[in-house]
Every structure is written in structure tokens, then in C-alpha cells.
Design an enzyme around this catalytic site. Sequence first.
Site, PDB file in Angstrom:
ATOM      1  N   LYS A  49       3.598  -0.796   9.982  1.00 42.23           N
ATOM      2  CA  LYS A  49       2.973   1.060   9.896  1.00 42.23           C
ATOM      3  C   LYS A  49       1.374   1.159   9.523  1.00 42.23           C
ATOM      4  O   LYS A  49       0.717   2.036   9.045  1.00 42.23           O
ATOM      5  CB  LYS A  49       3.548   1.490   8.779  1.00 42.23           C
ATOM      6  CG  LYS A  49       4.549   1.685   8.280  1.00 42.23           C
ATOM      7  CD  LYS A  49       5.012   0.727   9.806  1.00 42.23           C
ATOM      8  CE  LYS A  49       6.035   1.902  10.555  1.00 42.23           C
ATOM      9  NZ  LYS A  49       6.337   1.447  11.260  1.00 42.23           N
ATOM     10  N   HIS A 110       2.669  -9.977  10.717  1.00 39.17           N
ATOM     11  CA  HIS A 110       2.145  -8.866   9.652  1.00 39.17           C
ATOM     12  C   HIS A 110       2.655  -9.914   8.337  1.00 39.17           C
ATOM     13  O   HIS A 110       1.914  -9.157   7.283  1.00 39.17           O
ATOM     14  CB  HIS A 110       3.047  -7.851   9.094  1.00 39.17           C
ATOM     15  CG  HIS A 110       3.844  -6.707   9.911  1.00 39.17           C
ATOM     16  ND1 HIS A 110       2.536  -6.438  10.677  1.00 39.17           N
ATOM     17  CD2 HIS A 110       5.567  -6.096  10.431  1.00 39.17           C
ATOM     18  CE1 HIS A 110       3.434  -5.430  11.143  1.00 39.17           C
ATOM     19  NE2 HIS A 110       4.579  -5.222  11.341  1.00 39.17           N
ATOM     20  N   SER A 140       4.470   6.370   5.488  1.00 42.40           N
ATOM     21  CA  SER A 140       4.749   6.247   7.134  1.00 42.40           C
ATOM     22  C   SER A 140       6.310   4.772   6.976  1.00 42.40           C
ATOM     23  O   SER A 140       7.188   4.957   7.669  1.00 42.40           O
ATOM     24  CB  SER A 140       3.670   4.879   8.181  1.00 42.40           C
ATOM     25  OG  SER A 140       3.988   4.998   9.395  1.00 42.40           O
TER      26      SER A 140
HETATM   27  P1  A3P Z   1       3.245   7.828  11.069  1.00 37.58           P
HETATM   28  O1  A3P Z   1       4.028   7.071  10.299  1.00 37.58           O
HETATM   29  O2  A3P Z   1       1.753   8.081  10.434  1.00 37.58           O
HETATM   30  O3  A3P Z   1       3.983   8.594  12.625  1.00 37.58           O
HETATM   31  P2  A3P Z   1       2.982   0.145  13.173  1.00 37.58           P
HETATM   32  O4  A3P Z   1       2.633   0.463  14.965  1.00 37.58           O
HETATM   33  O5  A3P Z   1       2.247  -0.601  12.584  1.00 37.58           O
HETATM   34  O6  A3P Z   1       4.296   0.052  13.147  1.00 37.58           O
HETATM   35  O7  A3P Z   1       2.494   1.156  12.888  1.00 37.58           O
HETATM   36  C1  A3P Z   1       3.358   2.634  13.102  1.00 37.58           C
HETATM   37  C2  A3P Z   1       2.383   3.770  12.929  1.00 37.58           C
HETATM   38  O8  A3P Z   1       1.048   3.901  13.751  1.00 37.58           O
HETATM   39  C3  A3P Z   1       2.526   5.028  12.927  1.00 37.58           C
HETATM   40  O9  A3P Z   1       2.261   6.133  11.978  1.00 37.58           O
HETATM   41  C4  A3P Z   1       2.826   6.018  14.436  1.00 37.58           C
HETATM   42  O10 A3P Z   1       3.209   6.929  14.961  1.00 37.58           O
HETATM   43  C5  A3P Z   1       1.087   5.465  14.068  1.00 37.58           C
HETATM   44  N1  A3P Z   1       0.867   5.072  15.781  1.00 37.58           N
HETATM   45  C6  A3P Z   1       1.531   4.461  16.774  1.00 37.58           C
HETATM   46  N2  A3P Z   1       0.175   5.203  17.889  1.00 37.58           N
HETATM   47  C7  A3P Z   1      -0.298   5.341  17.502  1.00 37.58           C
HETATM   48  C8  A3P Z   1      -1.703   6.220  18.804  1.00 37.58           C
HETATM   49  N3  A3P Z   1      -1.247   5.946  19.723  1.00 37.58           N
HETATM   50  N4  A3P Z   1      -2.227   6.651  18.155  1.00 37.58           N
HETATM   51  C9  A3P Z   1      -2.051   7.353  16.074  1.00 37.58           C
HETATM   52  N5  A3P Z   1      -0.665   6.916  15.892  1.00 37.58           N
HETATM   53  C10 A3P Z   1       0.062   6.305  16.583  1.00 37.58           C
END
Ligand code: A3P
Length: 297
Positions: A49, A110, A140
Site C-alpha cells: 500500500k 513486498h 489503505s
Molecule cells: P489509498 O488506499 O490510500 O487510496 P499499492 O499499489 O502499493 O497497493 O498502493 C495502493 C495505494 O496507492 C492506494 O492508496 C491507491 O489509491 C494509491 N495509488 C495508486 N495509484 C496512485 C496514483 N496514481 N496516485 C496516488 N495514489 C495512488
Amino acid sequence: ILRATDAIRRFPLIDVGGIPLMSTIAENWKSISEFCPDPSDVLISTYPKAGTTWTQEIVDLLLHNGDAEVCKRAPTVVRIPFLEICAPPPIPSGLDLLRQMKPPRVIKTHLPIQLVPKGFWENKCKVIYMARNAKDILVSYFYFDRMNLTQPEPGPWDGYIHKFMKGQLGWGSWYDHVKGYWKERNERNILYILYEDMKENPFREIKRIMHYLDLSVSEDVIERIVQLTSFQVMKDNPMANYSYIPKPVFDQSICAFMRKGEVGDWVNHFTPAQSQMFDEDYANQMKDVDIPFRFNI
Ligand code: A3P
């Protein structure tokens, strides 16, 4: 089109070298840890996340000079395999995908630094580490564990905060994870980037990644990559928003994978008492490092 099978379930976590990992990963640990990359392969590492998918999209676009169509050739999980992921179909196993691809490959993990297969260090692969402040990660991850039906049930929010503080969630302690890579970043030439910095000034951070990868793309292209990797554009991009993962695996009716993408959403979830308790423990767990995390921008 991916199809889910009956074998999909919430897998328990099993200890691997002190780190709780999905049982399917633990059962295949030997072959995962023996994976040997090519020196040209690039590793994107994160605690869950932290903005993994975002970083993956940025790197893929940089490697293809900002060509949006090329970067829609396949879903993120196929373009940039997830090294340790190993679950029944339809989730493609990272090692199976990697075997079918020729270097240079971009690989996602991860794993905490001590569990990253040794070959990455022996071959001096480039490693990009993206980190995000603990409170936004916690929120998240909580939503993600509700909708990702292969992860253990998150249970109630208050208990989830304690599990996070004790390092009991999948991939273990966030504190140890961010510290492990931080302490080794100079020694092992790891590019350490922060989600909050990327949010604040994506142009500047994308340029840092470009330099680290020894690429040279024009400022116009970087500007285009900023647009193509904005939260809203990625949320609407079927090759980047995980909509290709079927509902028995990711139930996005519970919560969208692209949930909010903001800095500071934690204030809407932590009570003042939870926040204070968390901060006290945080100061203790993070006292040996000075990573410039920001909880608001
Ligand atoms: P949130 O749940 O706070 O919205 P990962 O890819 O490591 O699983 O992380 C997912 C998190 O990154 C989620 O956070 C997601 O919305 C956010 N995320 C994905 N793409 C993004 C982007 N282009 N800009 C900002 N946040 C992004």
C-alpha cells in the site's frame, strides 16, 4: 480474461524467517528465495500500500518513453511480475511469469530487505524503494484487506491498528521494512522515494527515477508521464486499476483498489486517542532512524 477457481480463499499467514507471509508464498519459499535475476533487471520494492502500482506505472512509462498505448499492452501484474506471489489461478505466479520473460525485466516485491533473493544484490540490480507514511498505509491496508479475499480478515479497525504496530500483517512490520531499506540505501545503491514527495512534486520525483535508471527522456515526456500516472487517469485505466482481477479475488464493490490516493486521509479514520497511542509507539519504534516521513503535505 482471468477466472477465479474454488481454491481462492483467505490464506493464513505463515512465518518465514520471522516474517508473516501468505501460506502459498511460505510453501514455495525455496524456489522464490533461489530466484536469480539478471543484472539488467530492476526491482521495485515496497511495503504493501505504499504506492507500488503507481511506481510500476511510472517506471514502465519511463522505459517506453511515455508511450501510453505500449503501457496498456497488459495488466500491471503481467507487465511487472510480482516476484513472490504464488496463489491458485487466476493470480499469475510471479516466478512463472518471470520464466517466460527475457531480461531486462521490471520486478515487484513486498519482501523486507533481508528476504530479497541474494541474487539481486550479487548482480547489483537497480532497486527502487517507495515508502509511505505509516498512518496512511494503515488505512489503505485496512480497506485492501477487506476487499482482497486472499488476505486474512482484517477484523475491526481498532484491533487492526494493534496488529500493524506489532508487525502481524502480511509482509510483517512496516517499521522494520522501511528501516531495513533506509539503512542500506547508500551501501546498496537503492533509490529511496517517498509517496508524499511524489504527490507533492511528481515531476521532480519522476526525474529522479529517470536519472537513477540511466534514462533520458524529454521534459515534455516527463510532463506526459505526470498526467498519465495521476490518480484519476490510473483509476480509469483498465490496465492499471486491477479491474481485470475477478471479484472472488478482489471484491472492488467493497472498496476500489484505486481508493483515494491522498496524503493525510488517516485523520478521517484515527480517533484522537488512537492517534496519540500510535504516535507514542511510533516514536519508540522509529527512534533509531530519521526518515523524513510526512503525515500531511
Ligand atoms: P489509498 O488506499 O490510500 O487510496 P499499492 O499499489 O502499493 O497497493 O498502493 C495502493 C495505494 O496507492 C492506494 O492508496 C491507491 O489509491 C494509491 N495509488 C495508486 N495509484 C496512485 C496514483 N496514481 N496516485 C496516488 N495514489 C495512488
